[in-house]
Design a protein around this motif. Structure first.
Motif, PDB file in Angstrom:
ATOM      1  N   GLN A  14      -6.118   7.787   8.162  1.00 52.87           N
ATOM      2  CA  GLN A  14      -5.659   6.407   7.994  1.00 52.87           C
ATOM      3  C   GLN A  14      -6.820   5.521   7.545  1.00 52.87           C
ATOM      4  OE1 GLN A  14      -4.881   2.805  11.047  1.00 52.87           O
ATOM      5  NE2 GLN A  14      -3.898   4.718  11.640  1.00 52.87           N
ATOM      6  N   ALA A  15      -7.982   5.688   8.171  1.00 59.09           N
ATOM      7  CA  ALA A  15      -9.136   4.837   7.877  1.00 59.09           C
ATOM      8  C   ALA A  15      -9.647   5.040   6.462  1.00 59.09           C
ATOM      9  CB  ALA A  15     -10.255   5.109   8.886  1.00 59.09           C
ATOM     10  N   THR A  16      -9.826   6.296   6.034  1.00 56.10           N
ATOM     11  CA  THR A  16     -10.378   6.527   4.697  1.00 56.10           C
ATOM     12  C   THR A  16      -9.398   6.108   3.617  1.00 56.10           C
ATOM     13  OG1 THR A  16      -9.585   8.843   4.585  1.00 56.10           O
ATOM     14  CG2 THR A  16     -11.762   8.454   5.559  1.00 56.10           C
ATOM     15  N   LEU A  17      -8.105   6.320   3.875  1.00 59.70           N
ATOM     16  CA  LEU A  17      -7.112   5.953   2.876  1.00 59.70           C
ATOM     17  C   LEU A  17      -6.970   4.439   2.778  1.00 59.70           C
ATOM     18  CD1 LEU A  17      -5.556   7.693   0.964  1.00 59.70           C
ATOM     19  CD2 LEU A  17      -3.636   7.724   2.563  1.00 59.70           C
ATOM     20  N   LYS A  18      -7.084   3.739   3.898  1.00 54.80           N
ATOM     21  CA  LYS A  18      -7.036   2.276   3.861  1.00 54.80           C
ATOM     22  C   LYS A  18      -8.196   1.718   3.047  1.00 54.80           C
ATOM     23  CE  LYS A  18      -4.357   0.970   7.932  1.00 54.80           C
ATOM     24  NZ  LYS A  18      -4.369   0.359   9.293  1.00 54.80           N
ATOM     25  N   GLU A  19      -9.357   2.319   3.205  1.00 58.49           N
ATOM     26  CA  GLU A  19     -10.520   1.856   2.453  1.00 58.49           C
ATOM     27  C   GLU A  19     -10.305   2.058   0.958  1.00 58.49           C
ATOM     28  OE1 GLU A  19     -15.335   2.763   2.213  1.00 58.49           O
ATOM     29  OE2 GLU A  19     -14.163   3.409   3.946  1.00 58.49           O
ATOM     30  N   LYS A  20      -9.797   3.220   0.580  1.00 57.84           N
ATOM     31  CA  LYS A  20      -9.544   3.494  -0.841  1.00 57.84           C
ATOM     32  C   LYS A  20      -8.478   2.555  -1.405  1.00 57.84           C
ATOM     33  CE  LYS A  20     -10.584   8.448  -0.422  1.00 57.84           C
ATOM     34  NZ  LYS A  20     -10.016   9.820  -0.514  1.00 57.84           N
TER      35      LYS A  20
ATOM     36  N   ILE B 245      -0.617  14.216  12.080  1.00 59.08           N
ATOM     37  CA  ILE B 245      -0.624  13.159  13.093  1.00 59.08           C
ATOM     38  C   ILE B 245      -2.063  12.770  13.441  1.00 59.08           C
ATOM     39  CG2 ILE B 245      -0.127  12.659  15.526  1.00 59.08           C
ATOM     40  CD1 ILE B 245       2.487  14.245  15.174  1.00 59.08           C
ATOM     41  N   THR B 246      -2.947  13.765  13.580  1.00 57.78           N
ATOM     42  CA  THR B 246      -4.332  13.451  13.931  1.00 57.78           C
ATOM     43  C   THR B 246      -4.999  12.614  12.845  1.00 57.78           C
ATOM     44  OG1 THR B 246      -5.318  15.470  12.939  1.00 57.78           O
ATOM     45  CG2 THR B 246      -4.511  15.620  15.207  1.00 57.78           C
ATOM     46  N   ARG B 247      -4.644  12.819  11.592  1.00 56.15           N
ATOM     47  CA  ARG B 247      -5.252  12.046  10.503  1.00 56.15           C
ATOM     48  C   ARG B 247      -4.565  10.697  10.311  1.00 56.15           C
ATOM     49  NH1 ARG B 247      -4.591  14.077   5.688  1.00 56.15           N
ATOM     50  NH2 ARG B 247      -3.111  15.753   6.168  1.00 56.15           N
ATOM     51  N   ALA B 248      -3.249  10.676  10.444  1.00 48.72           N
ATOM     52  CA  ALA B 248      -2.501   9.430  10.226  1.00 48.72           C
ATOM     53  C   ALA B 248      -2.810   8.383  11.286  1.00 48.72           C
ATOM     54  CB  ALA B 248      -1.004   9.718  10.207  1.00 48.72           C
TER      55      ALA B 248
ATOM     56  N   ILE C  21       0.689   3.536   4.841  1.00 49.45           N
ATOM     57  CA  ILE C  21      -0.431   4.474   4.714  1.00 49.45           C
ATOM     58  C   ILE C  21      -0.256   5.627   5.694  1.00 49.45           C
ATOM     59  CG2 ILE C  21      -2.927   4.729   4.993  1.00 49.45           C
ATOM     60  CD1 ILE C  21      -3.163   1.805   4.025  1.00 49.45           C
ATOM     61  N   GLU C  22       0.054   5.294   6.924  1.00 44.17           N
ATOM     62  CA  GLU C  22       0.308   6.326   7.923  1.00 44.17           C
ATOM     63  C   GLU C  22       1.522   7.177   7.527  1.00 44.17           C
ATOM     64  OE1 GLU C  22      -0.074   3.150   8.325  1.00 44.17           O
ATOM     65  OE2 GLU C  22      -1.409   2.665  10.008  1.00 44.17           O
ATOM     66  N   GLY C  23       2.547   6.495   6.986  1.00 41.08           N
ATOM     67  CA  GLY C  23       3.755   7.207   6.584  1.00 41.08           C
ATOM     68  C   GLY C  23       3.505   8.228   5.504  1.00 41.08           C
ATOM     69  N   ALA C  24       2.641   7.904   4.545  1.00 41.28           N
ATOM     70  CA  ALA C  24       2.340   8.831   3.458  1.00 41.28           C
ATOM     71  C   ALA C  24       1.631  10.082   3.972  1.00 41.28           C
ATOM     72  CB  ALA C  24       1.486   8.139   2.404  1.00 41.28           C
ATOM     73  N   ILE C  25       0.696   9.901   4.918  1.00 39.90           N
ATOM     74  CA  ILE C  25       0.005  11.059   5.490  1.00 39.90           C
ATOM     75  C   ILE C  25       0.969  11.906   6.308  1.00 39.90           C
ATOM     76  CG2 ILE C  25      -1.817  11.799   7.076  1.00 39.90           C
ATOM     77  CD1 ILE C  25      -3.387   9.304   6.282  1.00 39.90           C
ATOM     78  N   LEU C  26       1.768  11.274   7.147  1.00 32.96           N
ATOM     79  CA  LEU C  26       2.714  12.006   7.999  1.00 32.96           C
ATOM     80  C   LEU C  26       3.714  12.801   7.175  1.00 32.96           C
ATOM     81  CD1 LEU C  26       3.472   9.317  10.738  1.00 32.96           C
ATOM     82  CD2 LEU C  26       2.187  11.440  11.043  1.00 32.96           C
ATOM     83  N   ALA C  27       4.104  12.265   6.030  1.00 29.90           N
ATOM     84  CA  ALA C  27       5.090  12.940   5.188  1.00 29.90           C
ATOM     85  C   ALA C  27       4.484  14.078   4.373  1.00 29.90           C
ATOM     86  CB  ALA C  27       5.746  11.927   4.255  1.00 29.90           C
ATOM     87  N   GLY C  28       3.161  14.193   4.383  1.00 25.54           N
ATOM     88  CA  GLY C  28       2.518  15.224   3.595  1.00 25.54           C
ATOM     89  C   GLY C  28       2.522  14.935   2.107  1.00 25.54           C
ATOM     90  N   ASP C  29       2.591  13.654   1.735  1.00 29.50           N
ATOM     91  CA  ASP C  29       2.616  13.284   0.321  1.00 29.50           C
ATOM     92  C   ASP C  29       1.326  13.719  -0.373  1.00 29.50           C
ATOM     93  OD1 ASP C  29       5.008  12.119   0.933  1.00 29.50           O
ATOM     94  OD2 ASP C  29       4.350  10.045   0.637  1.00 29.50           O
TER      95      ASP C  29
ATOM     96  N   ALA D  62       0.809  -1.219   0.000  1.00 26.79           N
ATOM     97  CA  ALA D  62       0.000   0.000   0.000  1.00 26.79           C
ATOM     98  C   ALA D  62       0.845   1.273   0.000  1.00 26.79           C
ATOM     99  CB  ALA D  62      -0.952  -0.001   1.188  1.00 26.79           C
ATOM    100  N   SER D  63       1.756   1.360  -0.957  1.00 31.46           N
ATOM    101  CA  SER D  63       2.503   2.598  -1.173  1.00 31.46           C
ATOM    102  C   SER D  63       3.093   2.558  -2.574  1.00 31.46           C
ATOM    103  CB  SER D  63       3.624   2.775  -0.147  1.00 31.46           C
ATOM    104  OG  SER D  63       4.780   2.045  -0.509  1.00 31.46           O
ATOM    105  N   LEU D  64       3.659   3.687  -2.969  1.00 36.57           N
ATOM    106  CA  LEU D  64       4.339   3.767  -4.262  1.00 36.57           C
ATOM    107  C   LEU D  64       5.819   3.482  -4.023  1.00 36.57           C
ATOM    108  CD1 LEU D  64       2.537   6.944  -5.658  1.00 36.57           C
ATOM    109  CD2 LEU D  64       2.022   4.535  -6.133  1.00 36.57           C
ATOM    110  N   LEU D  65       6.152   2.202  -3.998  1.00 34.55           N
ATOM    111  CA  LEU D  65       7.527   1.793  -3.722  1.00 34.55           C
ATOM    112  C   LEU D  65       8.492   2.415  -4.735  1.00 34.55           C
ATOM    113  CD1 LEU D  65       6.912  -1.980  -2.905  1.00 34.55           C
ATOM    114  CD2 LEU D  65       7.532  -0.177  -1.287  1.00 34.55           C
ATOM    115  N   PRO D  66       9.738   2.680  -4.274  1.00 32.69           N
ATOM    116  CA  PRO D  66      10.330   2.259  -2.999  1.00 32.69           C
ATOM    117  C   PRO D  66      10.023   3.181  -1.805  1.00 32.69           C
ATOM    118  CG  PRO D  66      11.984   3.351  -4.322  1.00 32.69           C
ATOM    119  CD  PRO D  66      10.756   3.276  -5.178  1.00 32.69           C
ATOM    120  N   ARG D  67       9.119   4.150  -1.976  1.00 35.69           N
ATOM    121  CA  ARG D  67       8.748   5.033  -0.871  1.00 35.69           C
ATOM    122  C   ARG D  67       7.836   4.290   0.104  1.00 35.69           C
ATOM    123  NH1 ARG D  67       9.379  10.118   0.467  1.00 35.69           N
ATOM    124  NH2 ARG D  67       7.727  11.426   1.349  1.00 35.69           N
ATOM    125  N   HIS D  68       8.132   4.450   1.383  1.00 29.49           N
ATOM    126  CA  HIS D  68       7.324   3.900   2.470  1.00 29.49           C
ATOM    127  C   HIS D  68       7.272   2.375   2.470  1.00 29.49           C
ATOM    128  CE1 HIS D  68       6.327   7.984   3.285  1.00 29.49           C
ATOM    129  NE2 HIS D  68       5.552   8.130   2.229  1.00 29.49           N
TER     130      HIS D  68
END
Length: 308
Positions: free
Chosen positions: A159-165, A221-224, A118-126, A106-112
């Motif tokens: 995290q929840a909405t992105l996991k669902e998508k 952080i609150t969203r991730a 999923i949490e990492g992408a939100i925290l990084a502001g991707d 669940a990421s665009l490797l090799p990132r995350h």
């Protein structure tokens, strides 16, 4: 193979897809665990889907045993499809399928790479994320890629909405990969190791807010960490969960980090840089509620400080 909801959704889609090419001959997931007040033994999400469709299921405590390897071989699989399994698989297992062992990450490797992409992408502001279909090797998320599918990360995504998508995107992508595999049309592209980043498994302590960080990072952080482990802070002796917040500005630095600088229309908190509006919070053992109602109930006024 897999345990979380992402893997369960993908399994459901594979089972329901038309045609023999997507037929699931067996499932591997973690052992049943005690859950609920009665602590009755319940299967993982993947195990529950497999049971519903009467699919033979293995639930090994250890995967590096001759017994498990022989059971896996008995399925005589063409493909090994892995989603969110959380273990590095040895070559003895990866060599079992006739065509390939494939993973949906669940990421665009090799990132995350790693356990919390999923949490990492939100925290990084991707600005975007997606799924990568790859061939598995005996190294964490480092195998050659078959293809990727991308989606934008919306400013309100959690995290929840992105996991669902990503669960839906991953299921569609894996069905596409299976079709390519059956036609011998999979093409491998090596990952660029110089671009690799890593995410670690989440722990509750990771969600404790450092108010010296900037407002944008704290809002991420609150969203991730929604719905787990949930961003949190302290107000005096009490722990407070922060479910929803919004960046008020990105540059102010005048007050002490964590200080409540105003209460109307919603509480505003000074960060290391910038200010954050608190929208929805929760006290231990209580329901989620508007932040202003919580602070009024606690008789907290401007000037009080979170995290002090």
């Amino acid at each position: 193979m897999g345990t979380p909801a992402l893997a369960a959704h993908i399994l459901e889609r594979l089972v329901m897809a038309p045609g023999a090419d997507s037929r699931v001959v067996g499932v591997v997931t973690r052992p049943d665990r005690p859950r609920g007040r009665g602590l009755g033994m319940e299967p993982s999400e993947v195990g529950a889907v497999a049971a519903k469709h009467q699919i033979p299921t293995l639930k090994p405590v250890k995967i590096r045993t001759p017994e498990f390897l022989n059971e896996l071989k008995s399925f005589d699989p063409d493909l090994l499809v892995v989603a969110a399994y959380g273990r590095i698989l040895p070559n003895a297992i990866l060599d079992v399928p006739k065509i390939a062992p494939m993973n949906v990450h669940a990421s665009l490797l090799p990132r995350h790479r790693g356990a919390a992409p999923i949490e990492g992408a939100i925290l990084a502001g991707d600005a975007e994320t997606g799924v990568t279909i790859m061939r598995i090797i005996e190294q964490m998320d480092a195998g050659p890629m078959y293809f990727q599918r991308k989606i934008p990360i919306e400013p309100t995504d959690t995290q929840a909405t992105l996991k669902e998508k990503l669960a839906e995107l991953g299921a569609v992508a894996m069905l596409e990969a299976i079709d390519l595999a059956t036609r011998g049309a999979l093409i491998e592209t090596p990952q660029d190791e110089s671009l690799a980043t890593y995410t670690a498994p989440l722990k509750k302590k990771d969600a404790m807010i450092d108010w010296t960080a900037n407002a944008e990072q704290i809002e991420r952080i609150t969203r991730a960490y929604d719905p787990w482990p949930v961003a949190r802070t302290r107000l005096g002796a009490d722990e407070v969960l922060i479910w929803r917040a919004a960046v008020e500005d990105t540059s102010s630095t005048g007050d002490a980090p964590g200080a409540i600088v105003s209460m109307k229309p919603t509480p505003m908190v000074q960060c290391g840089t910038g200010r954050l509006r608190l929208i929805e919070v929760q006290a231990a053992g209580r329901k989620r509620m508007p932040a202003i109602d919580f602070l009024r109930g606690k008789r907290v006024d401007a000037g009080a400080r979170f995290g002090a």
